[in-house]
Design a protein around this motif. Sequence first.
Motif, short mmCIF file in Angstrom:
data_model
loop_
_atom_site.label_atom_id
_atom_site.label_comp_id
_atom_site.label_asym_id
_atom_site.label_seq_id
_atom_site.Cartn_x
_atom_site.Cartn_y
_atom_site.Cartn_z
N PRO A 1 102.32 -102.46 10.74
CA PRO A 1 102.53 -101.12 10.77
C PRO A 1 101.57 -100.10 11.37
O PRO A 1 101.98 -99.34 11.87
CB PRO A 1 102.72 -100.83 9.13
N SER A 2 100.38 -100.60 11.09
CA SER A 2 99.24 -99.94 11.85
C SER A 2 99.43 -99.67 13.26
O SER A 2 98.65 -98.88 13.88
CB SER A 2 97.99 -100.16 11.26
N ASP A 3 100.10 -100.75 13.85
CA ASP A 3 100.03 -100.86 15.37
C ASP A 3 100.99 -99.74 15.73
O ASP A 3 100.76 -99.35 17.15
CB ASP A 3 100.65 -102.31 15.78
N ILE A 4 101.94 -99.36 14.85
CA ILE A 4 102.88 -98.16 15.31
C ILE A 4 102.22 -96.61 15.08
O ILE A 4 102.21 -95.83 15.72
CB ILE A 4 104.13 -98.52 14.59
N ASN B 1 83.67 -95.15 13.06
CA ASN B 1 82.82 -94.60 14.22
C ASN B 1 81.17 -94.74 13.71
O ASN B 1 80.69 -93.85 13.00
CB ASN B 1 82.97 -93.26 14.52
N GLU B 2 80.68 -95.61 14.32
CA GLU B 2 79.26 -96.21 14.12
C GLU B 2 78.22 -95.13 14.44
O GLU B 2 77.33 -94.62 13.79
CB GLU B 2 78.79 -97.38 14.85
N HIS B 3 78.74 -94.49 15.55
CA HIS B 3 77.75 -93.30 16.10
C HIS B 3 77.61 -92.27 15.15
O HIS B 3 76.60 -91.58 14.84
CB HIS B 3 78.11 -92.89 17.59
N GLU B 4 79.04 -91.96 14.61
CA GLU B 4 78.93 -90.68 13.77
C GLU B 4 78.82 -91.16 12.44
O GLU B 4 78.43 -90.22 11.50
CB GLU B 4 80.49 -89.98 13.91
N GLY B 5 78.88 -92.54 11.91
CA GLY B 5 78.63 -92.80 10.47
C GLY B 5 79.70 -92.39 9.65
O GLY B 5 79.60 -92.42 8.45
N ARG B 6 81.06 -92.40 10.22
CA ARG B 6 82.08 -92.00 9.38
C ARG B 6 83.53 -92.65 10.05
O ARG B 6 83.54 -93.08 11.19
CB ARG B 6 82.35 -90.55 9.13
N PHE B 7 84.71 -92.68 9.28
CA PHE B 7 85.98 -93.10 9.66
C PHE B 7 86.60 -91.97 10.36
O PHE B 7 86.48 -91.00 10.03
CB PHE B 7 86.61 -93.62 8.74
N GLU B 8 87.29 -92.38 11.49
CA GLU B 8 88.09 -91.48 12.23
C GLU B 8 89.51 -92.07 12.64
O GLU B 8 89.52 -93.34 12.66
CB GLU B 8 87.37 -90.99 13.49
N PHE B 9 90.47 -91.08 12.64
CA PHE B 9 91.72 -91.52 12.64
C PHE B 9 92.01 -91.67 14.27
O PHE B 9 91.84 -90.91 15.14
CB PHE B 9 92.71 -90.51 12.17
N ALA B 10 92.50 -93.04 14.44
CA ALA B 10 92.92 -93.36 16.00
C ALA B 10 94.50 -93.23 15.88
O ALA B 10 95.22 -94.22 15.19
CB ALA B 10 92.42 -94.70 16.14
N ALA B 11 94.89 -92.41 16.55
CA ALA B 11 96.39 -92.31 16.62
C ALA B 11 97.26 -93.28 17.28
O ALA B 11 96.73 -93.87 18.19
CB ALA B 11 96.72 -91.06 17.29
N GLY B 12 98.41 -94.02 16.75
CA GLY B 12 99.04 -94.94 17.16
C GLY B 12 99.95 -94.37 18.42
O GLY B 12 100.08 -93.20 18.72
N PRO B 13 100.86 -95.30 18.95
CA PRO B 13 101.78 -95.01 19.95
C PRO B 13 102.88 -94.04 19.61
O PRO B 13 103.38 -93.45 20.26
CB PRO B 13 102.38 -96.39 20.52
N VAL B 14 102.98 -93.83 18.41
CA VAL B 14 104.08 -93.07 17.63
C VAL B 14 103.74 -91.43 18.18
O VAL B 14 104.68 -90.71 18.02
CB VAL B 14 104.53 -93.32 16.08
#
Length: 373
Positions: free
Chosen positions: A90-93, A100-113
């Motif tokens: 599901p996450s592939d969609i 993000n190691e540089h920012e020290g936080r999680f960031e949302f990586a948008a899928g192809p949808v």
Amino acid sequence: MSVDCDVVGMTDALGIRDAAERSEAVLDRIGSAAVVDREVLETILTAVLARGHVLLEDVPGTGKTVTARVLAEALGLEFARIQFTPDLLPSDITGSNVYNEHEGRFEFAAGPVFTNVVLADEINRAPPKTQAALLETMEERQVSVDGETHQLPDPFVVVATQNPIEQEGTFRLPEAQRDRFSVKTSIGYNDIEGEMELLARRADRRTLAPSVDPAADAATVRAMREAAEDVRVDEDVRRYIVHLARATRDDDRAAVGVSPRGIQRTFEAARARAVLSGREYVTPDDVKRIAEPAMAHRIVLTTDAGVEGVDARHIVRDAMDAVDVPGVAPEADESPSADDPTGGGQAQDRPTDGSGDIDSVAGSDGTDTGDSL
């Protein structure tokens, strides 16, 4: 690629006839690249104007993927293809949160949808859990990941292709997901002349796949959809849609007939059909032409009907034969035009009995899978 300015122009608002002209330009542009029956293309564009989604079912190699990609190009929309496989997650969609190691936080990586037109290729080759990842996107136009909601672009259209259920390695689409598709249709095989045309076009280009320049853009598509919202549907025609749906429920061959949601999707598709015809009101012929692709895939056959090989489309046709067709006339203040000297009256519609029947057109939906609500 540059958008055809003569076709697009100003898109703050479109009248019905302007929207019809834009639709005609888009259909011509698609037809210049994909050798597909015009009726099938009109059904697909009807779903787009009705803010819906499309399910294409056919054997491999009939042009489903090319048609979806050229549709996006002709509309001037962003396009992404997702190849559904048994190991697709599901996450592939939808995308996922990535650290993000540089920012020290999680960031949302948008899928192809996250695009305008999503081609869900061979959707029934992925397991139900992955198929269900499209549910929220198709209905709500948004994606929720780890409690955060992300809006999808507007317009947003899913064109899903699937192989017939008899093919090996396929998973039946969940009932809830099948009901999310406004229409289901089939491209089918071309006749001899169509396949000769296919070879002629391939001989005239140096690329493997055809492509087209845009005949519209995102703003144009939104304006065309707004124009469909302005189409009038008289009470008699609304009642006709309701009676058709209820007739499918009363059919002994149907375990489940067309749902209230299916009634709404048929109503919306009929308005979009009227736009393609350049009319400001819906006629019963609009309903007839869209009834099978909008209703048949929502019907669940009984066990006996399934064993006997009953086609759900036949249930819809029998409903159209059984329900009285109302008479609809244009309002007196609708003036004739050069293209339509009757003022857009019903007489100009293509008949649905005989030559105009959806089933008589090459490339109409030819496979029933017992789809349900």
